[in-house]
Design a protein around this motif. Structure first.
Motif, PDB file in Angstrom:
ATOM      1  N   GLY A 479      -1.643 -84.669   3.449  1.00 39.12           N
ATOM      2  CA  GLY A 479      -2.092 -83.614   2.554  1.00 39.12           C
ATOM      3  C   GLY A 479      -1.420 -82.286   2.817  1.00 39.12           C
ATOM      4  N   SER A 480      -1.855 -81.254   2.127  1.00 37.09           N
ATOM      5  CA  SER A 480      -1.442 -79.852   2.238  1.00 37.09           C
ATOM      6  C   SER A 480      -0.055 -79.614   1.663  1.00 37.09           C
ATOM      7  CB  SER A 480      -1.549 -79.347   3.675  1.00 37.09           C
ATOM      8  OG  SER A 480      -0.499 -79.825   4.500  1.00 37.09           O
ATOM      9  N   HIS A 481       0.459 -78.403   1.864  1.00 36.11           N
ATOM     10  CA  HIS A 481       1.729 -77.994   1.252  1.00 36.11           C
ATOM     11  C   HIS A 481       2.946 -78.399   2.067  1.00 36.11           C
ATOM     12  CE1 HIS A 481      -1.175 -75.016  -0.486  1.00 36.11           C
ATOM     13  NE2 HIS A 481      -0.517 -75.328  -1.582  1.00 36.11           N
ATOM     14  N   VAL A 482       2.768 -78.738   3.349  1.00 40.06           N
ATOM     15  CA  VAL A 482       3.911 -78.961   4.230  1.00 40.06           C
ATOM     16  C   VAL A 482       3.680 -80.201   5.085  1.00 40.06           C
ATOM     17  CG1 VAL A 482       4.521 -76.522   4.319  1.00 40.06           C
ATOM     18  CG2 VAL A 482       2.964 -77.458   6.044  1.00 40.06           C
ATOM     19  N   HIS A 483       4.783 -80.787   5.539  1.00 41.32           N
ATOM     20  CA  HIS A 483       4.768 -81.865   6.527  1.00 41.32           C
ATOM     21  C   HIS A 483       5.434 -81.313   7.778  1.00 41.32           C
ATOM     22  CE1 HIS A 483       5.562 -86.431   7.421  1.00 41.32           C
ATOM     23  NE2 HIS A 483       4.656 -85.894   8.214  1.00 41.32           N
ATOM     24  N   ASP A 484       4.667 -81.218   8.855  1.00 37.37           N
ATOM     25  CA  ASP A 484       5.031 -80.413  10.023  1.00 37.37           C
ATOM     26  C   ASP A 484       5.365 -81.315  11.209  1.00 37.37           C
ATOM     27  OD1 ASP A 484       4.862 -78.876  12.414  1.00 37.37           O
ATOM     28  OD2 ASP A 484       3.630 -77.382  11.426  1.00 37.37           O
ATOM     29  N   LEU A 485       6.592 -81.196  11.702  1.00 39.37           N
ATOM     30  CA  LEU A 485       7.071 -81.973  12.849  1.00 39.37           C
ATOM     31  C   LEU A 485       7.096 -81.110  14.104  1.00 39.37           C
ATOM     32  CD1 LEU A 485       8.514 -84.591  13.967  1.00 39.37           C
ATOM     33  CD2 LEU A 485      10.674 -83.439  13.398  1.00 39.37           C
ATOM     34  N   HIS A 486       6.695 -81.683  15.255  1.00 37.82           N
ATOM     35  CA  HIS A 486       6.918 -81.082  16.563  1.00 37.82           C
ATOM     36  C   HIS A 486       7.956 -81.931  17.292  1.00 37.82           C
ATOM     37  CE1 HIS A 486       2.793 -78.824  16.867  1.00 37.82           C
ATOM     38  NE2 HIS A 486       3.486 -78.521  15.783  1.00 37.82           N
ATOM     39  N   CYS A 487       8.998 -81.301  17.821  1.00 46.96           N
ATOM     40  CA  CYS A 487      10.084 -82.035  18.462  1.00 46.96           C
ATOM     41  C   CYS A 487      10.668 -81.171  19.573  1.00 46.96           C
ATOM     42  CB  CYS A 487      11.158 -82.388  17.434  1.00 46.96           C
ATOM     43  SG  CYS A 487      12.543 -83.330  18.094  1.00 46.96           S
ATOM     44  N   TYR A 488      10.571 -81.657  20.826  1.00 49.81           N
ATOM     45  CA  TYR A 488      11.099 -80.897  21.970  1.00 49.81           C
ATOM     46  C   TYR A 488      12.233 -81.651  22.644  1.00 49.81           C
ATOM     47  CZ  TYR A 488       7.190 -77.638  21.723  1.00 49.81           C
ATOM     48  OH  TYR A 488       6.306 -76.669  21.322  1.00 49.81           O
ATOM     49  N   PRO A 489      13.369 -81.025  22.931  1.00 48.71           N
ATOM     50  CA  PRO A 489      13.686 -79.682  22.473  1.00 48.71           C
ATOM     51  C   PRO A 489      14.079 -79.626  21.009  1.00 48.71           C
ATOM     52  CG  PRO A 489      15.527 -80.528  23.708  1.00 48.71           C
ATOM     53  CD  PRO A 489      14.448 -81.568  23.799  1.00 48.71           C
ATOM     54  N   GLY A 490      14.496 -80.774  20.421  1.00 46.27           N
ATOM     55  CA  GLY A 490      14.860 -80.767  19.014  1.00 46.27           C
ATOM     56  C   GLY A 490      16.200 -80.080  18.790  1.00 46.27           C
ATOM     57  N   PRO A 491      16.393 -79.574  17.552  1.00 45.72           N
ATOM     58  CA  PRO A 491      15.483 -79.645  16.399  1.00 45.72           C
ATOM     59  C   PRO A 491      15.635 -80.951  15.638  1.00 45.72           C
ATOM     60  CG  PRO A 491      17.411 -78.384  15.806  1.00 45.72           C
ATOM     61  CD  PRO A 491      17.600 -78.774  17.251  1.00 45.72           C
ATOM     62  N   ASP A 492      14.672 -81.211  14.753  1.00 43.90           N
ATOM     63  CA  ASP A 492      14.707 -82.371  13.875  1.00 43.90           C
ATOM     64  C   ASP A 492      13.800 -82.061  12.683  1.00 43.90           C
ATOM     65  OD1 ASP A 492      15.336 -84.852  12.863  1.00 43.90           O
ATOM     66  OD2 ASP A 492      14.795 -85.938  14.687  1.00 43.90           O
ATOM     67  N   MET A 493      13.706 -82.985  11.740  1.00 39.07           N
ATOM     68  CA  MET A 493      12.877 -82.746  10.566  1.00 39.07           C
ATOM     69  C   MET A 493      12.427 -84.070   9.964  1.00 39.07           C
ATOM     70  SD  MET A 493      15.702 -81.716   7.631  1.00 39.07           S
ATOM     71  CE  MET A 493      14.557 -81.863   6.259  1.00 39.07           C
ATOM     72  N   PHE A 494      11.322 -84.024   9.231  1.00 35.49           N
ATOM     73  CA  PHE A 494      10.930 -85.153   8.408  1.00 35.49           C
ATOM     74  C   PHE A 494      11.810 -85.174   7.158  1.00 35.49           C
ATOM     75  CE2 PHE A 494       6.696 -84.535  10.538  1.00 35.49           C
ATOM     76  CZ  PHE A 494       6.666 -85.782  11.163  1.00 35.49           C
ATOM     77  N   PRO A 495      11.996 -86.346   6.566  1.00 34.73           N
ATOM     78  CA  PRO A 495      12.770 -86.399   5.313  1.00 34.73           C
ATOM     79  C   PRO A 495      12.133 -85.530   4.232  1.00 34.73           C
ATOM     80  CG  PRO A 495      12.431 -88.610   6.217  1.00 34.73           C
ATOM     81  CD  PRO A 495      11.573 -87.679   7.025  1.00 34.73           C
ATOM     82  N   VAL A 496      12.964 -85.066   3.322  1.00 34.65           N
ATOM     83  CA  VAL A 496      12.492 -84.275   2.188  1.00 34.65           C
ATOM     84  C   VAL A 496      11.512 -85.116   1.362  1.00 34.65           C
ATOM     85  CG1 VAL A 496      13.208 -83.187   0.028  1.00 34.65           C
ATOM     86  CG2 VAL A 496      14.551 -82.840   2.114  1.00 34.65           C
ATOM     87  N   GLU A 497      10.397 -84.489   0.943  1.00 42.42           N
ATOM     88  CA  GLU A 497       9.375 -85.168   0.163  1.00 42.42           C
ATOM     89  C   GLU A 497       9.276 -84.560  -1.240  1.00 42.42           C
ATOM     90  OE1 GLU A 497       5.596 -85.373   2.137  1.00 42.42           O
ATOM     91  OE2 GLU A 497       6.493 -85.855   4.077  1.00 42.42           O
ATOM     92  N   GLU A 498       8.619 -85.289  -2.117  1.00 40.35           N
ATOM     93  CA  GLU A 498       8.483 -84.843  -3.498  1.00 40.35           C
ATOM     94  C   GLU A 498       7.475 -83.715  -3.637  1.00 40.35           C
ATOM     95  OE1 GLU A 498       8.871 -84.274  -7.469  1.00 40.35           O
ATOM     96  OE2 GLU A 498      10.179 -85.432  -6.133  1.00 40.35           O
ATOM     97  N   LYS A 499       6.375 -83.761  -2.850  1.00 40.56           N
ATOM     98  CA  LYS A 499       5.293 -82.811  -3.056  1.00 40.56           C
ATOM     99  C   LYS A 499       5.103 -81.827  -1.905  1.00 40.56           C
ATOM    100  CE  LYS A 499       2.600 -85.802  -6.109  1.00 40.56           C
ATOM    101  NZ  LYS A 499       1.276 -86.442  -6.350  1.00 40.56           N
ATOM    102  N   ARG A 500       5.768 -82.038  -0.784  1.00 40.76           N
ATOM    103  CA  ARG A 500       5.568 -81.155   0.369  1.00 40.76           C
ATOM    104  C   ARG A 500       6.909 -80.687   0.914  1.00 40.76           C
ATOM    105  NH1 ARG A 500       1.558 -83.934   4.626  1.00 40.76           N
ATOM    106  NH2 ARG A 500       3.146 -85.580   4.562  1.00 40.76           N
ATOM    107  N   ALA A 501       6.875 -79.526   1.566  1.00 45.06           N
ATOM    108  CA  ALA A 501       8.062 -79.022   2.251  1.00 45.06           C
ATOM    109  C   ALA A 501       8.106 -79.590   3.662  1.00 45.06           C
ATOM    110  CB  ALA A 501       8.048 -77.499   2.292  1.00 45.06           C
ATOM    111  N   SER A 502       9.298 -79.843   4.137  1.00 44.36           N
ATOM    112  CA  SER A 502       9.491 -80.305   5.513  1.00 44.36           C
ATOM    113  C   SER A 502       9.699 -79.096   6.413  1.00 44.36           C
ATOM    114  CB  SER A 502      10.702 -81.238   5.596  1.00 44.36           C
ATOM    115  OG  SER A 502      10.899 -81.684   6.929  1.00 44.36           O
ATOM    116  N   ILE A 503       8.828 -78.948   7.419  1.00 47.53           N
ATOM    117  CA  ILE A 503       8.945 -77.816   8.345  1.00 47.53           C
ATOM    118  C   ILE A 503       8.912 -78.323   9.786  1.00 47.53           C
ATOM    119  CG2 ILE A 503       7.864 -76.239   6.695  1.00 47.53           C
ATOM    120  CD1 ILE A 503       5.345 -76.311   8.449  1.00 47.53           C
ATOM    121  N   LEU A 504       9.426 -77.518  10.672  1.00 48.19           N
ATOM    122  CA  LEU A 504       9.473 -77.827  12.101  1.00 48.19           C
ATOM    123  C   LEU A 504       8.524 -76.869  12.812  1.00 48.19           C
ATOM    124  CD1 LEU A 504      10.791 -79.413  14.430  1.00 48.19           C
ATOM    125  CD2 LEU A 504      12.683 -77.768  14.369  1.00 48.19           C
TER     126      LEU A 504
END
Length: 753
Positions: A479-504
């Protein structure tokens, strides 16, 4: 009377009248302190007006030396107190002058006397608390005036009926706080601090103050900017309103009136803001606002405030990728995870200047956002963010039990649920008017996570003007407006989605312990720990280059861990005492701002073998000394095409098998005239540890493995060794277990004007 009796009487008088003993207060020694600790005035700590968005002309600060006592929670108010505490610094902190633990079985008592301004006698008197952690009961002159549950939200009591005719009045506050033994929101406080968990905070930790108000008075206001309609909508909660009372609101640009509107006190009124000056990190313009309640043409209550005209939304950019839009334009948001802890005051900054410094230095470091992590700050922190143009993602402090990423939501008791919603609603209500806040974060990493979608839906409906981040990291429920990834040290991201923004939501965590600025001498840690500033800088630059490549792929925002060290964590860009920025500030600012800039032009100087195999000289035997230098003779080495490794290694195209424990490689490449050395970076895919040399100078060391190509910053020494014309690239990679591979290229990042 005997000398002993006189002495005891004087001690008792000092305890009854804490103001007589100001000179005896001093911070508790034993831990590091920030430079602002020396500016704390025990006669008047934190003297600034505590509520910047709803100001009245008269008020009385009750910060200062109070009496305190720790007693079993079943006992009544003590007859004698244990000593003095400097309010509003929590009792566990050095600045309290006490530094004692309270524990779940006890209550912390505060007491002080004050003299009421005689000119206020015909008005109602409100007693305000910025925040008290956690459950508080308040008496004035022995009469209970109220109680409150909540460690992060301001609350008030009308104490008019409890005041006496005599000049001196008494306040007593009792506080119980179970910390991590209870279900209440608590953030990172624990009874036994270690790792990412910090010292408990108990009692009054924000300003206590008195305010005289008329019988009919504005209790709260709610302001909502609408830049598309060029309107500011405003409503007010007015206590003791009478039929016919009018609400009048006036907006100013400096001294110039730009709008005025009047309506019934129960209505939502709208001010027309023609040609609005929009609030943003680059131009944080704030309009002044005056609101009054009028009766028969006379103002009977007046407050002053401010507002910013800004809009936050989730929208698709020209490529059809969901981005975070500020004022109808996409804006990549990049900032640090901001814990808001202090070595001397714990939850409480020593001074307002210190509080503002954290915002100032964040902006100076080139960030445009901060994620306020499982803590809520005093109203003045958000005021400074509003003034300085720092976007804020606001976490809800966590409580109750925690879950692992693969576990279902916890089942909270009815009391625990009710408390969560009460404090979440208070958080939104009290900070709703701040233009800096653009996102609410109900949960973090499964901490206290329950009924996720219901909480998300409630928050979205309660404040539709902001973005909602359902859960930052771990246990996403879709749900919500974003799909939020935690990645240490990273960086990385979730794939682009139709309804949500991918954020780190978290990455980095690069640590550097600096002697003389540590909370403790040992057991300090970071997600990656270094011991030299240059190495820290090089690895941070590597993170940023890889972050920029993710922005091109659709990443909408990122949060670096973190602003400062905190207790045993040394992940901060600043030391815990804020004495040192661990990397060069100008360099950091330029690098961070590059994340917000258009993508660079990338010039390939030494291609990788990702698309076409590149020729290398290589050996599987330990070469002679000097093998990294430009003049080394490698003609006896084998020749092969990259990549080198084994076929089952992820995301590789192996053209030359390498199955032994180590490999050494060499090749040359050309650097054209006019290519700045500081623009050069490596592009590496490695499994596992690799060392890279340029013209014989160590350029980079990377441990463990990657699952694809990564951009790696070249060391300053190696950049200085690069020259126009032919240069030598030398590589040593070792294998421990699993798959193995190595490939290296050299790129130039050319920033666009």
């Amino acid at each position: 009377m005997c000398v002993k009796c006189v002495f005891l009487c004087l001690i008792g008088l000092a305890l009854l009248l804490p103001g007589l003993a100001h000179a005896d207060w001093k911070a508790t020694p034993g831990k590091i302190m920030s430079r602002w600790a020396q500016d704390v005035d025990p006669k008047n700590p934190l003297p600034e007006y505590p509520r910047p968005q709803m100001r009245r002309g008269e008020w009385q600060n009750l910060n200062g030396l109070w009496q305190y006592a720790i007693r079993h929670k079943r006992k009544d108010a003590p007859d004698m107190y244990d000593g003095q505490i400097l309010v509003p610094y929590p009792i566990e902190s050095a600045l309290s002058g006490v530094t004692r633990e309270v524990e779940k079985r006890n209550r912390l008592w505060h007491r002080r006397e004050f003299e009421l301004n005689r000119e206020w006698r015909d008005q109602r008197i409100l007693l305000h608390f910025g925040a008290v952690d956690w459950q508080s009961e308040v008496w004035v002159n022995g009469q209970k005036v109220g109680e409150h549950k909540g460690g992060y939200d301001p609350f008030s009591f009308d104490i008019t009926a409890a005041l006496k005719d005599t000049p001196i009045q008494e306040i007593v506050v009792a506080v119980w706080d179970p910390t991590d033994a209870g279900y209440q929101p608590r953030g990172k406080q624990v009874n036994k601090p270690e790792g990412i968990w910090y010292t408990s905070v108990t009692g009054i930790w924000q300003t206590v103050w008195l305010e005289p108000v008329p019988q009919t008075a504005i209790d709260t206001i709610r302001i909502t900017p609408d830049i598309d309609a060029k309107l500011l909508r405003l409503s007010a909660n007015v206590v003791n309103a009478q039929p016919g009372d009018t609400l009048v609101a006036t907006a100013y640009d400096g001294d110039t009136q730009v709008a005025q509107v009047a309506g019934a006190v129960t209505d939502t009124v709208a001010l027309s803001i023609e040609n609005p000056k929009l609030w943003s990190p680059d131009t944080p313009f704030l309009y002044d606002l005056k609101v009054s309640v009028q009766r028969d043409g006379d103002a009977i209550d007046n407050i002053e405030s401010y507002f910013g005209m800004r809009k936050i939304a989730l929208q698709k950019d020209a490529q059809g990728i969901n981005r975070l839009f500020l004022n109808n334009a996409p804006l990549f948001q990049y900032g640090p995870l901001d814990q808001g802890w202090w070595p001397d005051g714990l939850y409480t900054a020593p001074t307002d200047e210190a509080l503002r410094y954290d915002v100032e230095i964040t902006r100076q470091m080139g960030f445009n956002m901060a994620r306020k992590h499982v803590k809520v700050e005093p109203a003045r922190w958000y005021y400074h963010c509003d003034q300085l143009g720092l976007l804020v993602w606001q976490d809800m402090p966590n409580g109750d039990k925690h879950i692992s990423p693969d576990e279902p939501d916890i089942k909270r008791s009815d009391d625990s649920k009710a408390q969560y919603y009460q404090e979440l609603q208070a958080l939104i209500d009290n900070l709703y008017n701040a233009p800096c806040i653009v996102m609410w974060v109900p949960f973090n990493e499964g901490w206290g996570q329950f009924d996720t979608q219901e909480v998300t839906d409630w928050t979205t409906k309660y404040d539709p003007t902001r973005l909602i981040n359902q859960t930052s990291g771990w246990s996403d429920r879709g749900g919500s407006h974003v799909h939020d990834l935690h990645c240490y040290p990273g960086p990385d991201m979730f794939p682009v989605e139709e309804k949500r923004a991918s954020i780190l939501g978290e990455f980095g965590g690069l640590g550097l312990p600096l002697e003389g600025h540590l909370w403790r001498d040992n057991e300090n840690w970071g997600y990656r720990t270094y011991h030299e500033k240059d190495v820290l800088s090089q690895n941070y630059e590597t993170l940023i280059h890889n972050l920029r490549s993710l922005v091109d792929k659709g990443l909408a925002a990122a949060v670096y861990t973190q602003t400062t060290d905190v207790e045993g964590e040394v992940n901060g860009l600043l030391t815990y005492d804020r004495a040192i920025v661990k990397v060069d500030l100008d360099w950091l600012s330029k690098l961070n701002r590059s994340v917000l800039a258009p993508p660079p032009t990338i010039i390939t100087l030494a291609p990788t073998s990702q698309e076409e195999g590149q020729s290398w000289r290589y050996t599987l035997e330990q070469p002679a000394e000097g093998w990294t230098s430009c003049v080394y003779d490698d003609t006896a080495w084998k020749e092969g095409k990259g990549m080198f490794g084994t076929d089952k290694t992820p995301n590789t195209t192996i053209r030359t098998p390498w199955e032994s424990e180590a490999i050494w490689l060499r090749r040359t490449f050309n650097v054209p005239e006019g290519i700045p050395a500081e623009s050069l970076n490596l592009k590496i895919h490695h499994d596992e540890d690799v060392e890279v040399y340029l013209n014989g100078v160590p350029a980079a060391q990377c441990s463990k493995y990657t699952t694809d190509f990564q951009i790696v910053a070249i060391s300053p020494q190696a950049r200085q060794a690069l020259r126009p014309g032919e240069n030598t690239l030398a590589v040593h990679c070792t294998q421990q277990q699993g798959g193995q591979c190595i490939d290296v290229g050299v790129l130039s990042y050319q920033e666009k004007e």
